[in-house]
Design an enzyme around this catalytic site. Sequence first.
Site, PDB file in Angstrom:
ATOM      1  CD  GLU A 179       5.522   7.902   5.804  1.00 16.59           C
ATOM      2  OE1 GLU A 179       5.006   7.826   4.675  1.00 16.59           O
ATOM      3  OE2 GLU A 179       6.437   7.142   6.197  1.00 16.59           O
ATOM      4  CE1 TYR A 180       4.617  18.064   6.335  1.00 15.22           C
ATOM      5  CE2 TYR A 180       7.001  18.376   6.287  1.00 15.22           C
ATOM      6  CZ  TYR A 180       5.720  18.850   6.091  1.00 15.22           C
ATOM      7  OH  TYR A 180       5.537  20.143   5.640  1.00 15.22           O
ATOM      8  CG  LEU A 181      11.325  15.619   5.937  1.00 11.30           C
ATOM      9  CD1 LEU A 181      12.667  15.398   6.577  1.00 11.30           C
ATOM     10  CD2 LEU A 181      11.317  16.873   5.104  1.00 11.30           C
TER      11      LEU A 181
END
Length: 279
Positions: free
Chosen positions: A125-127
């Site tokens: 999700e961060y990416l």
Amino acid sequence: MGSASKKTFLPLDPVSFTDESRTMIDFIADYYENIEKYPVQSTVEAGYLSARLPDSAPYCPEPLEDILKDVSDCIIPGLTHWQSPNFFAYFQANASTAGFLGEMLCSGFNVEPNLLTDSLSSDPEYLRNKASKSKEVVDYKDWQIALSRRFRALKLWIVIRRHGLANLMYHIRSDIAMAKRFEAFVRKDERFEMVVPRKFALVCFRLKPKAEEEDEGRELNRKLVEAINSSGRAFMSHAVAGGIYVIRCAIGTTLTQQHHVDALWKLVQEKAQTLLINN
């Protein structure tokens, strides 16, 4: 030949780990103590090791001493010694005491570090959020590759803390100073010329051909590099800059000192003189 053990097999035994680690460290220390005795570039023929390999893997465990003897007798002769103080071909990943300690700790922990977030579940999700801001396309493959890297940051952290910025800067400046010294040798000898300006610790030079024909210059300097490397006393590489064949002198090995650079220049002059006389 090994022998079958009647004891329970323990792949990681604290007692044998301590004893055999000392043996391995002593072996590596002896290697560095004697590294200048080896030809810098391997002189064995391709495939030499095939004839020495057994037909199958050992069925029973073998003593570490026997394994290290094979390393000395069979492996080391086939190495080009990148950590030799007479290795001037490329800029390598240098060894240091702190680096070894960091590598040992990385191997000891043997973990896959979480490089991006606090949990594996949220890295994707961060990416995606990162990519949306940079307009890049993210594949899971990407984050899986990132998470499979070894804990190299720990090694770097130990190297920086153990040596300190002052010593690291001193080491770099020392390499540059030796490169300037080698550059001065080249400029003082009318038989040679600097082809491109020195960059940090990299000197690109050549032996001047008698005629202004690049083919002649290429062949002359190719023979010079070959003569230097085949001597076993140093190892250099070549490159082509602006269509001109140049010899590279890259100074950056941990063990290289000024007397090694001086000896290299004497070797270059010696081999160049022989070539010019024969031509």
